[in-house]
Design a protein around this motif. Structure first.
Motif, mmCIF file in Angstrom:
data_model
loop_
_atom_site.group_PDB
_atom_site.id
_atom_site.type_symbol
_atom_site.label_atom_id
_atom_site.label_comp_id
_atom_site.label_asym_id
_atom_site.label_seq_id
_atom_site.Cartn_x
_atom_site.Cartn_y
_atom_site.Cartn_z
ATOM 1 N N ARG A 33 33.338 43.030 60.128
ATOM 2 C CA ARG A 33 32.097 41.855 59.785
ATOM 3 C C ARG A 33 31.790 40.967 59.079
ATOM 4 N NH1 ARG A 33 29.015 43.133 65.129
ATOM 5 N NH2 ARG A 33 30.516 44.005 66.540
ATOM 6 N N GLU A 34 31.280 42.161 57.422
ATOM 7 C CA GLU A 34 31.008 41.727 56.497
ATOM 8 C C GLU A 34 31.469 40.976 55.818
ATOM 9 O OE1 GLU A 34 29.758 45.797 56.494
ATOM 10 O OE2 GLU A 34 30.828 44.291 57.872
ATOM 11 N N VAL A 35 33.371 40.573 56.027
ATOM 12 C CA VAL A 35 33.658 39.982 54.941
ATOM 13 C C VAL A 35 34.866 39.250 55.582
ATOM 14 C CG1 VAL A 35 34.385 41.320 53.173
ATOM 15 C CG2 VAL A 35 36.010 40.937 54.950
ATOM 16 N N ALA A 36 34.199 39.034 57.055
ATOM 17 C CA ALA A 36 35.011 38.058 58.168
ATOM 18 C C ALA A 36 35.006 36.668 57.799
ATOM 19 C CB ALA A 36 35.282 38.114 59.884
ATOM 20 N N VAL A 37 34.497 36.203 57.906
ATOM 21 C CA VAL A 37 33.427 34.819 57.285
ATOM 22 C C VAL A 37 34.096 34.012 56.188
ATOM 23 C CG1 VAL A 37 31.863 33.443 57.413
ATOM 24 C CG2 VAL A 37 31.739 35.184 58.958
ATOM 25 N N ALA A 38 33.749 34.861 55.214
ATOM 26 C CA ALA A 38 34.558 34.304 54.001
ATOM 27 C C ALA A 38 35.671 34.584 54.220
ATOM 28 C CB ALA A 38 34.137 35.550 52.494
ATOM 29 N N GLN A 39 36.029 35.327 54.584
ATOM 30 C CA GLN A 39 38.061 35.020 54.536
ATOM 31 C C GLN A 39 39.041 34.233 55.624
ATOM 32 O OE1 GLN A 39 39.924 39.150 54.026
ATOM 33 N NE2 GLN A 39 41.226 39.397 55.347
ATOM 34 N N LEU A 40 38.039 33.740 56.611
ATOM 35 C CA LEU A 40 38.083 32.778 57.372
ATOM 36 C C LEU A 40 38.310 31.656 56.352
ATOM 37 C CD1 LEU A 40 36.454 33.932 61.046
ATOM 38 C CD2 LEU A 40 39.062 33.094 60.378
ATOM 39 N N ARG A 41 37.702 31.246 56.027
ATOM 40 C CA ARG A 41 37.066 29.941 54.608
ATOM 41 C C ARG A 41 38.085 30.044 53.564
ATOM 42 N NH1 ARG A 41 32.733 30.481 51.601
ATOM 43 N NH2 ARG A 41 33.543 30.920 49.997
ATOM 44 N N ILE A 42 38.310 30.949 53.330
ATOM 45 C CA ILE A 42 38.632 31.458 52.091
ATOM 46 C C ILE A 42 40.387 30.032 52.693
ATOM 47 C CG2 ILE A 42 40.865 32.828 51.353
ATOM 48 C CD1 ILE A 42 38.198 33.931 50.128
ATOM 49 N N LEU A 140 34.737 26.356 42.982
ATOM 50 C CA LEU A 140 35.828 25.945 42.553
ATOM 51 C C LEU A 140 36.569 25.613 43.504
ATOM 52 C CD1 LEU A 140 38.014 26.837 40.099
ATOM 53 C CD2 LEU A 140 37.944 29.162 41.818
ATOM 54 N N TYR A 141 36.494 25.986 45.186
ATOM 55 C CA TYR A 141 37.209 24.926 46.270
ATOM 56 C C TYR A 141 37.292 23.657 46.118
ATOM 57 C CZ TYR A 141 39.867 28.904 47.530
ATOM 58 O OH TYR A 141 40.731 30.022 48.052
ATOM 59 N N ASP A 142 35.595 23.625 46.204
ATOM 60 C CA ASP A 142 35.286 22.317 46.137
ATOM 61 C C ASP A 142 36.049 21.303 44.876
ATOM 62 O OD1 ASP A 142 34.160 22.675 47.767
ATOM 63 O OD2 ASP A 142 31.986 23.115 47.532
ATOM 64 N N ARG A 143 35.858 21.884 43.811
ATOM 65 C CA ARG A 143 36.621 21.137 42.569
ATOM 66 C C ARG A 143 37.953 20.860 42.869
ATOM 67 N NH1 ARG A 143 34.021 19.496 37.955
ATOM 68 N NH2 ARG A 143 35.813 20.212 36.408
ATOM 69 N N ILE A 144 38.849 21.676 43.337
ATOM 70 C CA ILE A 144 39.853 22.352 43.507
ATOM 71 C C ILE A 144 40.186 20.685 44.352
ATOM 72 C CG2 ILE A 144 42.260 23.184 44.280
ATOM 73 C CD1 ILE A 144 41.403 25.813 43.041
ATOM 74 N N ALA A 145 39.884 20.984 46.142
ATOM 75 C CA ALA A 145 40.003 19.889 46.832
ATOM 76 C C ALA A 145 39.311 18.721 46.352
ATOM 77 C CB ALA A 145 38.916 20.123 48.072
ATOM 78 N N MET A 146 38.617 18.409 45.336
ATOM 79 C CA MET A 146 38.641 16.474 44.914
ATOM 80 C C MET A 146 39.497 16.474 43.817
ATOM 81 S SD MET A 146 35.014 16.162 42.192
ATOM 82 C CE MET A 146 34.287 17.786 43.013
ATOM 83 N N PRO A 295 37.866 19.807 33.603
ATOM 84 C CA PRO A 295 38.025 21.247 33.060
ATOM 85 C C PRO A 295 37.687 22.235 34.353
ATOM 86 C CG PRO A 295 36.306 20.475 32.299
ATOM 87 C CD PRO A 295 36.727 19.190 32.851
ATOM 88 N N LEU A 296 37.885 23.717 34.539
ATOM 89 C CA LEU A 296 38.074 24.428 35.248
ATOM 90 C C LEU A 296 37.530 25.882 34.807
ATOM 91 C CD1 LEU A 296 40.460 24.021 38.524
ATOM 92 C CD2 LEU A 296 37.856 23.011 38.183
ATOM 93 N N HIS A 297 36.502 25.710 34.859
ATOM 94 C CA HIS A 297 36.326 28.026 34.296
ATOM 95 C C HIS A 297 35.640 28.877 34.711
ATOM 96 C CE1 HIS A 297 35.037 25.339 30.211
ATOM 97 N NE2 HIS A 297 35.277 24.873 30.918
ATOM 98 N N LEU A 298 36.793 29.926 35.064
ATOM 99 C CA LEU A 298 36.912 30.932 35.373
ATOM 100 C C LEU A 298 36.146 32.068 34.800
ATOM 101 C CD1 LEU A 298 40.821 30.702 36.340
ATOM 102 C CD2 LEU A 298 38.997 29.779 37.553
ATOM 103 N N PRO A 299 35.505 33.114 36.360
ATOM 104 C CA PRO A 299 34.528 33.801 35.465
ATOM 105 C C PRO A 299 35.129 34.885 35.431
ATOM 106 C CG PRO A 299 33.473 33.437 37.408
ATOM 107 C CD PRO A 299 34.674 31.990 36.851
ATOM 108 N N PRO A 300 34.460 35.799 34.210
ATOM 109 C CA PRO A 300 35.602 37.019 34.417
ATOM 110 C C PRO A 300 34.825 38.028 35.013
ATOM 111 C CG PRO A 300 33.740 36.750 32.382
ATOM 112 C CD PRO A 300 34.125 35.250 32.748
#
Ligand SMILES: Nc1ncnc2c1ncn2[C@@H]1O[C@H](COP(=O)(O)OP(=O)(O)OP(=O)(O)O)[C@@H](O)[C@H]1O
Ligand SMILES: [Mg+2]
Length: 448
Positions: A33-42, A140-146, A295-300
């Motif tokens: 249940r904890e991760v389901a919403v995020a998984q659906l969005r991804i 990140l997803y927003d910028r990728i979509a853009m 530019p897209l910066h991916l955090p460590p």
């Protein structure tokens, strides 16, 4: 096309039962249940949304939670036993209900009734999915979509193993070019004298060994995407040629007497500081400006430890299928261990650790002893600076330790103070005071 079903239950084994009944009709995955919403969005962001959520009805889910599961368009079907499953489904706003214990024909009927969403959409490979929680992945997803819809050049920055290539593929897969080739050129892996030939190709007789015309990788990427990995290693003469491609979509094969046109979207990546490289004369400034438009910066990974649990879950699912092992996850102790490590090799290192652990594990959960990590280093406490007063240095070390301990404790107990205090052998009031003093937000650790 198969219906995509997400089973949301405490027990990953429910997934196996459901998958067995549905067979070829469905692709079944599992989430807590904890991760389901995020998984659906991804899943929906990456173009392979779930059509159905099968939600375990015990404990009865709250209506807002059911609603958040349904926001991406999935039909939420409650799995409920007891005397009044239909009443339960109505109360929480589920679209349908399947009784417990599950009757195969009923499950098939309820699930197959759901229309298949996105049937005409291209589905990227499951391993293409970018996992993360928190605001950075959303941005990140927003910028990728853009940027995906455009032909704008993208520059991806990030340490080794932070997912630069995965992001480049995601951009390509979400772009109108997704059916055309995605060509990867690693500028660091190809010797300098061969790189020009690899990229631009040559005509027959251009040099001694050139017995035939050869198309380069740039031409191979025509109408698609060219991913220039480790762009910082591109030799200066080739930087000039690349600049020309970016300015006018033109290039010339080695030994050719005329230019050719090519239609490619260019995505670059590097783990180096390009600006510094420009200052030192190793990288052309004009090229730097050209590639750095978006530019897209991916955090460590160490800056986003809250992603570790989701990534672990994702990699367990990935290798479970590959290794053919019935492993549903990792024990809380193993997760705590995995979460305490700093990952200089970032997500790739975490993925390797999970893979290694699953090779030796027998399941159903990966044990702490099966995870092989260097002992969590008390690094922040050991950075001893004798040039500063003893008291200050000691206080810093204590603060770092307390913060680390509290964060881990609250994560394990989902922000429940009473539980956390019991586990830590502390008085609840003292724990509360400490949490306040460090300005930690308990809600951040709460279950949805
Ligand atoms: N956010 C993420 N979600 C899921 N998998 C990820 C994520 N980030 C990285 N990975 C996985 O980690 C591995 C390394 O990622 P990738 O190759 O994209 O990193 P990179 O930044 O290109 O690394 P390098 O600089 O070493 O080439 C891959 O298997 C990739 O699928
Ligand atoms: Mg890479």
């Amino acid at each position: 096309m198969a219906v995509r079903v997400l089973v949301v239950d405490k027990l990953a084994a429910t997934r196996d039962g459901v998958a067995e009944i549905l067979g070829e009709r469905a692709e079944v995955e599992w989430a807590s249940r904890e991760v389901a919403v995020a998984q659906l969005r991804i899943a929906s962001n990456s173009g392979s949304p779930f059509d159905v959520v099968l939600l375990e009805g015990e404990p009865p889910p709250a209506a807002p939670y059911v609603q958040s599961l349904a926001t991406g368009g999935a039909r939420v079907i409650l799995l409920a036993g007891g005397s009044d499953p239909i009443g339960l489904a109505q109360k929480c706003g589920a679209a349908d209900v399947v009784g417990r214990p599950i009757v195969a024909s009923e499950l098939i009927f309820r699930v197959a009734r759901a229309p298949v969403a996105g049937a005409d959409k291209r589905r990227p490979r499951k391993s293409d999915v970018l996992i993360g929680s928190g605001t950075w992945i959303k941005e990140l997803y927003d910028r990728i979509a853009m940027v995906a819809a455009t032909d704008v050049t993208v520059a991806i920055f990030g340490e080794s193993g932070t997912g630069k290539e995965l992001v480049a593929r995601t951009i390509h897969n979400s772009s109108p070019r997704h059916d055309a080739p995605f060509v990867v050129v690693n500028c660091a892996a190809i010797p300098e004298n061969l790189l020009e030939d690899e990229l631009f190709g040559h005509v027959r007789g251009a040099f001694t060994d050139a017995s035939r015309d050869r198309e380069g990788l740039l031409a191979a990427a025509h109408t698609g995407t060219l991913f220039l990995d480790e762009i910082g290693e591109l030799p200066l003469p080739l930087q000039a040629k690349l600049l020309r491609v970016l300015q006018s979509q033109e290039f010339r094969r080695i030994g050719d007497d005329h230019d050719r046109r090519v239609d490619v979207r260019i995505v670059t990546a590097t783990n180096r500081d390009l600006e510094q490289l420009v200052e030192r004369g190793g990288f052309r400034q004009d090229l730097y400006y050209r590639i750095n438009v978006f530019p897209l910066h991916l955090p460590p990974l160490r800056e986003r430890p809250e992603d570790i649990a989701m990534l672990v879950h994702h990699f367990v699912q990935k290798y479970r299928a590959r290794l053919g092992k019935v492993i549903d996850g990792v024990t809380p102790a193993a997760l705590a261990r995995l979460s305490a490590y700093e990952y200089p090799g970032n997500v790739r290192e975490l993925e390797n650790k999970i893979h290694q652990a699953m090779v030796i594990a027998n399941g159903p959960l990966v044990e702490e002893s099966e995870v092989s990590l260097p002992r969590a280093s008390p690094a922040p406490m050991l950075r001893i600076d004798t040039a500063r007063p003893f008291r200050d240095v000691k206080q810093e070390a204590i603060d770092a330790f307390e913060r680390g301990y509290l964060t881990e404790l609250l994560r394990l107990h989902h922000g429940n103070l009473a539980q956390a205090a019991r586990a830590a052998g502390m008085d609840r009031k003292n724990l509360w005071a400490l949490v306040e003093r460090h300005g930690l937000d308990r809600d951040q650790f709460k279950k949805p």
